[in-house]
Every structure is written in structure tokens, then in C-alpha cells.
Write a protein that holds these residues in place. Structure first.
Motif, mmCIF file in Angstrom:
data_model
loop_
_atom_site.group_PDB
_atom_site.id
_atom_site.type_symbol
_atom_site.label_atom_id
_atom_site.label_comp_id
_atom_site.label_asym_id
_atom_site.label_seq_id
_atom_site.Cartn_x
_atom_site.Cartn_y
_atom_site.Cartn_z
ATOM 1 N N ALA A 184 1.441 5.389 0.731
ATOM 2 C CA ALA A 184 2.556 4.453 1.006
ATOM 3 C C ALA A 184 2.055 3.019 1.012
ATOM 4 O O ALA A 184 2.727 2.111 0.485
ATOM 5 C CB ALA A 184 3.235 4.813 2.319
ATOM 6 N N GLN A 185 0.899 2.790 1.604
ATOM 7 C CA GLN A 185 0.345 1.417 1.640
ATOM 8 C C GLN A 185 -0.038 0.969 0.231
ATOM 9 O O GLN A 185 0.152 -0.192 -0.128
ATOM 10 C CB GLN A 185 -0.873 1.367 2.554
ATOM 11 N N ALA A 186 -0.577 1.860 -0.574
ATOM 12 C CA ALA A 186 -1.016 1.502 -1.927
ATOM 13 C C ALA A 186 0.159 1.118 -2.814
ATOM 14 O O ALA A 186 0.044 0.248 -3.674
ATOM 15 C CB ALA A 186 -1.775 2.667 -2.562
ATOM 16 N N PHE A 187 1.313 1.747 -2.595
ATOM 17 C CA PHE A 187 2.477 1.468 -3.427
ATOM 18 C C PHE A 187 3.505 0.567 -2.750
ATOM 19 O O PHE A 187 4.602 0.387 -3.263
ATOM 20 C CB PHE A 187 3.149 2.781 -3.864
ATOM 21 N N ALA A 188 3.128 0.024 -1.617
ATOM 22 C CA ALA A 188 4.049 -0.857 -0.887
ATOM 23 C C ALA A 188 4.277 -2.122 -1.707
ATOM 24 O O ALA A 188 3.368 -2.678 -2.292
ATOM 25 C CB ALA A 188 3.500 -1.207 0.481
ATOM 26 N N THR A 189 5.534 -2.519 -1.717
ATOM 27 C CA THR A 189 5.871 -3.767 -2.404
ATOM 28 C C THR A 189 6.096 -4.831 -1.346
ATOM 29 O O THR A 189 6.689 -4.577 -0.309
ATOM 30 C CB THR A 189 7.135 -3.602 -3.254
#
Length: 151
Positions: free
Chosen positions: A145-150
Motif C-alpha cells: 500500500a505504501q509503495a503504490f500510495a499516490t
């Protein structure tokens, strides 16, 4: 004082409060002491029976949850056993129409039981969120989730 000590103190305080409320509920809802000459269709008596059952069930759920927590903290239950048997059931709130028929002291007792259940429910949600966050899958999901957070 460690977090475990604080939790144990909170659990013990809540357990004492729940025992006192359960004793008060037993006395308040003991219909054997009531006048039996009343009409069996008396709506107040029905409301007292319904809300008495709800309040005592609510308190028994709270006591069971607290006893499970005490057993876990004493090393008598494993984390897996606590997860399987240690979740607090959902609240069944009192009916407003029934409450309106009851004496103020009885309403106050029911409201106290609802507040106690709400306090224990917050602890239960917090405990479950910590358990979920501690699992490897939850950790991996958090990193994804953190890696793909916008943002």
C-alpha cells in the motif's frame, strides 16, 4: 510500568465494574420479587423482561471477554485460543420505547451496561487491530500500500 501492567490494571478495573453492574442487574431484573397479580400483558413488565435480558446478556458477554483477557495475561490461554474465543459479540442496543416505560434507575443501569460494553468493545477492536497488524501478511500488505500510495 509496562504496557502489559497498564492493560492488566485496566482489565481488572473493568472486571470489577462489570461484576458490580451484573449484581445490580440481577437485583433490578429479578421478576420473582415483583407483584404477580399484575396483568401478564402489562407492557411495562414485558419491557422490563426484554431489556433485562439484553442488559444481562450484554454484561455476560463483557464478563466473558474480560475473563478471557485475564486468562491470557495469566498464561492460561495462548494467543490462538484468545483469537478463537476472545472476541466480544456485537452490541444489541436497548429499545427506546422499552426504555421509556422503565423507571429512571433501571434506565440508568441499562445505560451503564451499554457504556461498559462500548469501553470493552474499544479495547477489543484495538487488540484485534494490533493482532492483524502483527501478521506477516498484514505487514506485506502495508508495504505494498505504501509503495503504490499516490500523494
Amino acid at each position: 510500568m509496562s504496557a502489559r501492567d497498564i492493560n492488566e490494571e485496566i482489565i481488572e478495573d473493568l472486571y470489577s465494574a462489570a461484576l458490580m453492574l451484573a449484581d445490580d442487574a440481577r437485583a433490578a431484573f429479578d421478576l420473582r420479587c415483583e407483584d404477580t397479580s399484575a396483568d401478564p400483558d402489562d407492557l411495562t413488565r414485558v419491557a422490563l423482561s426484554i431489556e433485562g435480558l439484553r442488559a444481562t446478556t450484554r454484561l455476560m458477554h463483557v464478563l466473558a471477554w474480560l475473563l478471557n483477557q485475564r486468562a491470557y495475561m495469566a498464561g492460561e490461554l495462548s494467543e490462538q485460543q484468545l483469537e478463537r474465543c476472545g472476541t466480544l459479540p456485537e452490541e444489541r442496543e436497548a429499545d427506546a420505547d422499552n426504555l421509556a416505560r422503565l423507571e429512571p434507575s433501571t434506565r440508568a443501569l441499562i445505560e451503564d451496561s451499554e457504556r461498559l460494553h462500548a469501553r470493552v468493545a474499544r479495547l477489543d477492536r484495538h487488540r484485534r487491530s494490533q493482532v492483524v497488524a502483527a501478521t506477516p501478511v498484514a505487514s506485506l500488505q502495508g508495504r505494498i500500500a505504501q509503495a503504490f500510495a499516490t500523494g
